[in-house]
Design a protein around this motif. Structure first.
Motif, short mmCIF file in Angstrom:
data_model
loop_
_atom_site.label_atom_id
_atom_site.label_comp_id
_atom_site.label_asym_id
_atom_site.label_seq_id
_atom_site.Cartn_x
_atom_site.Cartn_y
_atom_site.Cartn_z
N THR A 152 0.83 -1.21 0.00
CA THR A 152 0.00 0.00 0.00
C THR A 152 0.86 1.26 0.00
O THR A 152 0.55 2.24 -0.68
CB THR A 152 -0.94 0.00 1.22
OG1 THR A 152 -1.87 -1.07 1.08
CG2 THR A 152 -1.72 1.30 1.32
N ASP A 153 1.96 1.26 0.74
CA ASP A 153 2.84 2.42 0.76
C ASP A 153 3.42 2.72 -0.62
O ASP A 153 3.66 3.87 -0.97
CB ASP A 153 3.98 2.21 1.76
CG ASP A 153 3.55 2.46 3.20
OD1 ASP A 153 2.51 3.13 3.39
OD2 ASP A 153 4.22 1.97 4.12
N LEU A 154 3.64 1.67 -1.41
CA LEU A 154 4.24 1.83 -2.74
C LEU A 154 3.22 2.12 -3.83
O LEU A 154 3.60 2.51 -4.94
CB LEU A 154 5.03 0.56 -3.11
CG LEU A 154 6.14 0.14 -2.16
CD1 LEU A 154 6.73 -1.20 -2.59
CD2 LEU A 154 7.23 1.21 -2.10
N LEU B 150 8.21 6.41 -6.72
CA LEU B 150 7.25 6.79 -7.74
C LEU B 150 6.00 7.35 -7.09
O LEU B 150 5.65 6.99 -5.97
CB LEU B 150 6.84 5.57 -8.59
CG LEU B 150 7.83 5.01 -9.60
CD1 LEU B 150 7.32 3.65 -10.08
CD2 LEU B 150 7.99 5.95 -10.77
N ALA B 151 5.31 8.23 -7.80
CA ALA B 151 3.99 8.70 -7.38
C ALA B 151 3.19 9.04 -8.63
O ALA B 151 3.75 9.35 -9.68
CB ALA B 151 4.10 9.92 -6.47
N GLU C 292 12.16 9.18 1.35
CA GLU C 292 12.27 10.58 0.94
C GLU C 292 11.99 10.75 -0.55
O GLU C 292 11.40 11.74 -0.97
CB GLU C 292 13.65 11.14 1.30
CG GLU C 292 13.85 11.35 2.78
CD GLU C 292 14.59 12.62 3.11
OE1 GLU C 292 15.32 13.13 2.23
OE2 GLU C 292 14.43 13.13 4.24
N ALA C 293 12.39 9.76 -1.35
CA ALA C 293 12.10 9.83 -2.78
C ALA C 293 10.60 9.83 -3.03
O ALA C 293 10.09 10.60 -3.85
CB ALA C 293 12.76 8.65 -3.50
N ARG C 294 9.87 8.95 -2.31
CA ARG C 294 8.42 8.92 -2.47
C ARG C 294 7.78 10.22 -1.98
O ARG C 294 6.81 10.71 -2.56
CB ARG C 294 7.83 7.71 -1.73
CG ARG C 294 8.18 6.38 -2.37
CD ARG C 294 7.29 5.26 -1.84
NE ARG C 294 7.44 5.04 -0.42
CZ ARG C 294 8.33 4.20 0.13
NH1 ARG C 294 9.16 3.53 -0.66
NH2 ARG C 294 8.39 4.03 1.43
N LYS C 295 8.33 10.78 -0.91
CA LYS C 295 7.81 12.05 -0.40
C LYS C 295 7.94 13.16 -1.45
O LYS C 295 7.01 13.94 -1.69
CB LYS C 295 8.55 12.45 0.87
CG LYS C 295 8.09 13.78 1.47
CD LYS C 295 9.04 14.30 2.54
CE LYS C 295 9.00 13.42 3.77
NZ LYS C 295 9.82 14.01 4.89
N ILE C 296 9.09 13.24 -2.09
CA ILE C 296 9.30 14.25 -3.12
C ILE C 296 8.39 14.00 -4.31
O ILE C 296 7.75 14.92 -4.84
CB ILE C 296 10.77 14.26 -3.57
CG1 ILE C 296 11.67 14.76 -2.43
CG2 ILE C 296 10.96 15.14 -4.81
CD1 ILE C 296 13.14 14.57 -2.69
#
Length: 407
Positions: free
Chosen positions: A218-220, A388-389, A298-302
């Motif tokens: 779910t986080d990904l 990724l987002a 941090e990558a996902r946050k950005i």
């Protein structure tokens, strides 16, 4: 992967494709015309896992489903309505959610503790249960493509399309199928968002292992999408695993665990991207990929900050290659950033390299931005973290849809 088979997508399949599942969907009268009542059933009690909204205000049906997931550890059926969220409805809302649970249990002849409940729609309105009382008795369960479509249609609100996906993989030489259907279009800012996601599989796996896998995935996936930054009261992702594929119990030590985990992840990713693509009024899916961060988190946050920026979203809608909005979002994300190491691409076109602007063709960028899917790449030069987002553009239609949602 330990198996050469890994996973494959199955076309024309849906939520009832795994062994032992049936579903139904109909119009009972909560909404004016469209289908609004659905039921999903496993032949046998299934292992269950769930992830729910982090909003402090939580709808009545969500509370009941959490009881099933966390207290019972098994689920055999799930009753869903659209058109009314049964949220912020006080003691009456709780009573109504329990009645929905009891109605489904009575129809199926099972214990109510095995029945989950989910609702979606307008917040703050007391449910009119009479249509549901009548409708439950009229639901005709089956495992055909049509039954799966009926279910998928009955859970929608402002969605413009159904969201279904199915994959299969090999576990102990046996075919295991994982299917999912979801709804979600507006108020999408997961952790979680206004979305419902239902996943079925015939894999044999205990609830504890299933919960760990779903929470990580779910986080990904579901927690990496955003449409408008609003977090809803009803959001639920539930997976039921009934074991009818006949494989040995799955756990991380199982030789085919990677097959199962990867297949579940791609099902969740398909559904998450479908929700982002169908954002209210959206015309484009935006994908942001971040590399070189100090950590994956941090990558996902950005990535999520960039894809959630109203200025980035409107620039994509207007086909404006305004990379300044992208780097600004990177900067205020709260993650570790060295502006002199940041590089940015839109599609294949390099815009910024190590903090310095790079000449680009406006005509080329307009062509890239006019596509149905726009990809933004950010490199930070800080470490090995990547993420990724997904999101969508922000359009005139979004305002119009949400200005008249209750009317």
């Amino acid at each position: 992967m330990n198996s050469l088979f890994e996973f494959r997508k199955l076309s024309s399949k849906n939520i009832v494709s795994p062994k032992g599942f049936s579903a139904a969907g109909m119009h009972c009268g909560i909404k004016h015309k469209k289908k609004d009542l659905a039921l999903l059933v496993s032949e046998v009690p299934a292992s269950v896992a769930g992830v729910f909204t982090t909003n402090a205000v939580q709808a009545a049906p969500l509370k009941i489903t959490k009881e099933v997931v966390y207290n019972t550890g098994k689920m055999q059926a799930l009753i869903v309505n659209s058109g009314n969220a049964n949220a912020c409805t006080g003691k009456q809302g709780i009573a109504d959610a329990y009645e929905m649970q009891a109605l489904a249990a009575k129809k199926l002849g099972i214990d109510p503790s095995l029945v989950g409940v989910a609702s979606t729609g307008v917040i703050g309105q007391i449910m009119n249960l009479e249509p549901i009382r009548k409708g439950v008795g009229q639901l005709q369960l089956g495992n055909t493509l049509e039954h799966g479509i009926d279910f998928a249609q009955a859970i929608l609100t402002t969605d413009t399309v159904m969201k279904n996906t199915t994959y299969s993989t090999l576990i102990d030489g046996k075919e295991v199928v994982i299917s999912g259907t979801a709804k979600g279009s507006g108020m999408i800012e997961p952790n979680m968002a206004t979305m419902l996601g239902f996943i079925t599989t015939d894999a044999n796996i205990e609830s504890a292992e299933l919960q760990k896998a779903l929470s990580e995935i779910t986080d990904l996936t579901f927690n990496s999408i955003t449409v408008d930054g609003d977090t809803s009261t009803n959001d639920t992702v539930v997976i039921m695993a009934n074991g009818l594929a006949g494989n040995n119990p799955l756990s991380p030590s199982h030789p085919d665990w990677d097959n199962f985990y990867s297949t579940l992840q791609i099902v969740a990713e398909d559904l998450a991207k479908a929700i982002a693509r169908d954002g209210e009024g959206a015309t484009k899916l935006i994908e942001v990929e971040v590399a070189g961060a100090v950590s994956d988190e941090e990558a996902r946050k950005i990535a999520k900050t960039v894809v959630g920026s109203p200025l980035v979203k409107t620039a994509v809608f207007g086909n404006d290659a305004n990379w300044g909005r992208i780097i600004a979002a990177v900067g205020y994300s709260g993650a570790t950033v060295d502006p002199e190491k940041v590089s940015i691409k839109i599609g294949h076109a390099l815009m910024v390299e190590n903090g310095e602007p790079v000449p680009f063709s406006e005509e080329e960028l307009i062509t890239i931005l006019k596509a149905n899917e726009v990809k933004i790449y950010v490199s930070l030069g800080q470490g090995e973290g990547c993420g990724l987002a997904w999101g969508c553009d922000l359009t005139y239609d979004y305002v119009q849809i949400n200005a008249s949602y209750r009317s």
